[in-house]
Design a protein around this motif. Structure first.
Motif, PDB file in Angstrom:
ATOM      1  N   ILE A   1       0.784  -1.163  -0.012  1.00 16.80           N
ATOM      2  CA  ILE A   1       0.110   0.042  -0.088  1.00 16.80           C
ATOM      3  C   ILE A   1       1.005   1.166  -0.017  1.00 16.80           C
ATOM      4  O   ILE A   1       1.728   1.621   0.919  1.00 16.80           O
ATOM      5  CB  ILE A   1      -1.128   0.174   1.219  1.00 16.80           C
TER       6      ILE A   1
ATOM      7  N   PHE B   1      -1.242   6.238   3.166  1.00 21.06           N
ATOM      8  CA  PHE B   1      -2.058   5.923   4.029  1.00 21.06           C
ATOM      9  C   PHE B   1      -2.988   7.295   4.375  1.00 21.06           C
ATOM     10  O   PHE B   1      -3.936   7.072   5.035  1.00 21.06           O
ATOM     11  CB  PHE B   1      -1.399   5.092   5.215  1.00 21.06           C
TER      12      PHE B   1
ATOM     13  N   ALA C   1      -7.652   4.291   2.656  1.00 17.62           N
ATOM     14  CA  ALA C   1      -6.565   3.213   2.798  1.00 17.62           C
ATOM     15  C   ALA C   1      -6.732   2.373   3.950  1.00 17.62           C
ATOM     16  O   ALA C   1      -6.674   1.173   4.234  1.00 17.62           O
ATOM     17  CB  ALA C   1      -5.399   3.967   3.200  1.00 17.62           C
TER      18      ALA C   1
ATOM     19  N   THR D   1      -7.689  -1.426   3.316  1.00 12.51           N
ATOM     20  CA  THR D   1      -6.568  -2.586   3.843  1.00 12.51           C
ATOM     21  C   THR D   1      -7.124  -3.559   4.879  1.00 12.51           C
ATOM     22  O   THR D   1      -6.665  -4.702   4.897  1.00 12.51           O
ATOM     23  CB  THR D   1      -5.404  -1.479   4.920  1.00 12.51           C
TER      24      THR D   1
ATOM     25  N   ILE E   1       3.216  -1.419   4.339  1.00 18.92           N
ATOM     26  CA  ILE E   1       2.479   0.002   4.120  1.00 18.92           C
ATOM     27  C   ILE E   1       3.566   1.130   4.260  1.00 18.92           C
ATOM     28  O   ILE E   1       4.408   1.053   5.067  1.00 18.92           O
ATOM     29  CB  ILE E   1       1.363   0.342   5.084  1.00 18.92           C
TER      30      ILE E   1
ATOM     31  N   TRP F   1       0.201  -7.191   8.624  1.00 16.56           N
ATOM     32  CA  TRP F   1       0.668  -5.862   7.942  1.00 16.56           C
ATOM     33  C   TRP F   1       1.834  -5.385   8.702  1.00 16.56           C
ATOM     34  O   TRP F   1       2.175  -5.766   9.777  1.00 16.56           O
ATOM     35  CB  TRP F   1      -0.239  -4.839   7.963  1.00 16.56           C
TER      36      TRP F   1
END
Length: 472
Positions: A337, A340, A354, A358, A370, A401
């Motif tokens: 990603i 954010f 985001a 996510t 991220i 993540w």
């Protein structure tokens, strides 16, 4: 009441995204006025007072240089609320007004507990005549709450008196300093002409009289909600057109150029994207829905609610599209990603697309890395509330993540890159080098129209670009 020219001390309750930048610019343009920003959060106050200007609680281009110029001269940050209120001629209320999560009106109405608390604190500690200014984004008739609390206390202390004004902010995060220094308009609503004139004189230090609009309280409050509702509506409208473009072979950027050239429409707020975020658009739309239902205007409520429905759908359709393009499963796949924050040039993640995207990808079993230039790992952790870590063996589920600033680490063995914030540095990445590190077949999901489709095609990268029906 004090002479309008004698107003020398301003206090702002709330050192957040509105209070900090607004008072900084006001201090910069009004050298003869002493401004104190107070907040209950001592750690936030400490950050504003820190010598490290790169670590201010609010990131806005140009803000740090203004803080350096005026802090300690005529701009001060403090947690001594009693002292700041007692000395103030004018008090700005710039506190958070989140959407209620429980009780009557939950999910739509604003929680005014901080506004009410501010009014009670002002009533306790104010001295003489004080002008109280609503700066927070509030529902229509909030001034009535403030006025009732202050007037009740005024009746018990003849030495105190108050004038209530509405002075909503019209700032766009990322361009807040320019918006403050060169506003389209300054709106002041109230019933006390002397108080209105006093506030107007402050703004006239740098804003022409022609740009200062004076209304009654209720028109001022509603104007703020209406402005954000109209802007949000434009974003949902262009995203709806973008979805049609993808299905028909049209290109939303070409459509934008065509319709934006019409002077009646204009080109602003016509960029297709992953959906609007930020602290105001969703909250103000929900307030419009609640207000409309409260007055029995159900058709009006349904109209504004549809703008929100479309916005939430836009976020979810991007998540679903990623899953569909990656063969229907994200288990064991690494997704990166990029971005954010809800938009570029801010560290604000409130209602960011985001977050939702996510979370939805995590439910599909993805391994997500991220990156954001300004949003911290701790903030992301608060927003996602689960599954942080690099080692899947240490996690209860396959999805997790982590945060990284290292582009090589981010791109290495990634199956897909999702661009969610239009940061300038993403536009200048060495895509040839970094995409070569990805696992093939590699996907770029560009929700901000940043990458060059021809370049991606030459690199052998599969590309989805928002609103582009011309791609294979």
């Amino acid at each position: 009441m004090k002479n309008k020219a004698d107003l020398k001390k301003i206090t702002c309750l709330g050192a957040g995204y509105v209070g900090g930048p607004t008072m900084a610019v006001m201090a910069d343009r009004c050298n003869s006025i002493e401004i104190t920003i107070v907040d209950l959060n001592q750690s936030k106050v400490d950050l504003w007072n820190s010598e490290d200007l790169s670590n201010l609680p609010v990131f806005e281009p140009g803000l740090a240089s203004i803080i350096k110029k005026v802090r300690g001269k005529n701009l001060f940050f403090s947690s001594d609320i009693q002292k700041a209120i007692s000395e103030a001629d004018i008090i700005f209320i710039s506190v958070n007004t989140p959407t209620k999560t429980s009780g009557y009106g939950a999910g739509f109405a604003s929680d005014l507990k901080w506004v009410e608390s501010s009014a009670r604190t002002i009533a306790n500690f104010a001295t003489g005549h004080t002008i109280v200014v609503e700066k927070s984004t509030v529902p229509v008739k909030t001034a009535e709450v403030i006025k009732t609390i202050l007037n009740y206390n005024q009746n018990y202390d003849a030495k105190k008196s108050f004038s209530i004004l509405s002075n909503p902010e019209f700032l766009a995060e990322g361009t807040a300093i320019n918006d403050l220094e060169n506003p389209d308009r300054v709106l002041i609503g109230g019933n006390d002409s002397d108080a209105i004139e006093s506030l107007s004189l402050i703004y006239e230090h740098w804003v022409s009289k022609e740009k200062i609009i004076k209304t009654n309280l209720w028109s001022s409050e509603l104007s703020k909600l209406a402005a954000n509702a109209f802007l949000a509506q434009r974003i949902s409208s262009i995203n709806a057109i973008g979805a049609i473009c993808e299905s028909t072979g049209a290109n939303v950027r070409e459509v934008k150029l065509a319709i934006g050239s019409d002077k009646r429409i204009g080109e602003r707020f016509l960029n297709a994207g992953p959906g609007f975020g930020g602290s105001c658009f969703q909250k103000d739309l929900l307030n419009m829905v609640y207000l409309s239902k409260y007055y029995g205007l159900n058709e009006v409520a349904n109209y504004w609610e549809q703008v929100l429905i479309l916005n939430n759908w836009q976020k979810s359709r991007i998540s679903k599209l990623v899953v569909d393009k990656l063969f229907g499963t994200l288990n064991g796949k690494k997704i990166a990603i990029l971005g954010f924050a809800f938009k570029a040039n801010t560290n604000d993640t409130r209602e960011s697309s985001a977050i939702k995207i996510t979370k939805e990808l995590l439910t599909e079993g993805a391994e997500i890395v991220i990156h954001d230039p300004k949003v911290t790992k701790d903030q992301i952790k608060k927003d996602l509330e689960k599954n942080e870590g690099k080692d899947p063996k240490q996690k209860e589920s396959n999805s997790f993540w982590w945060f990284s600033k290292d582009y090589e680490e981010i791109f290495k063995n990634s199956d897909a890159i999702i661009i969610l914030t239009e940061w300038e540095e993403y536009k200048t990445l060495n895509w040839k080098f970094y995409t070569n590190l990805m696992r093939k077949p590699s996907w770029i999901f560009d929700s901000r129209s940043i990458v060059n489709p021809k370049e991606m095609k030459n690199l052998g990268i599969k590309l989805w670009r928002i609103g582009d029906g011309t791609l294979d």
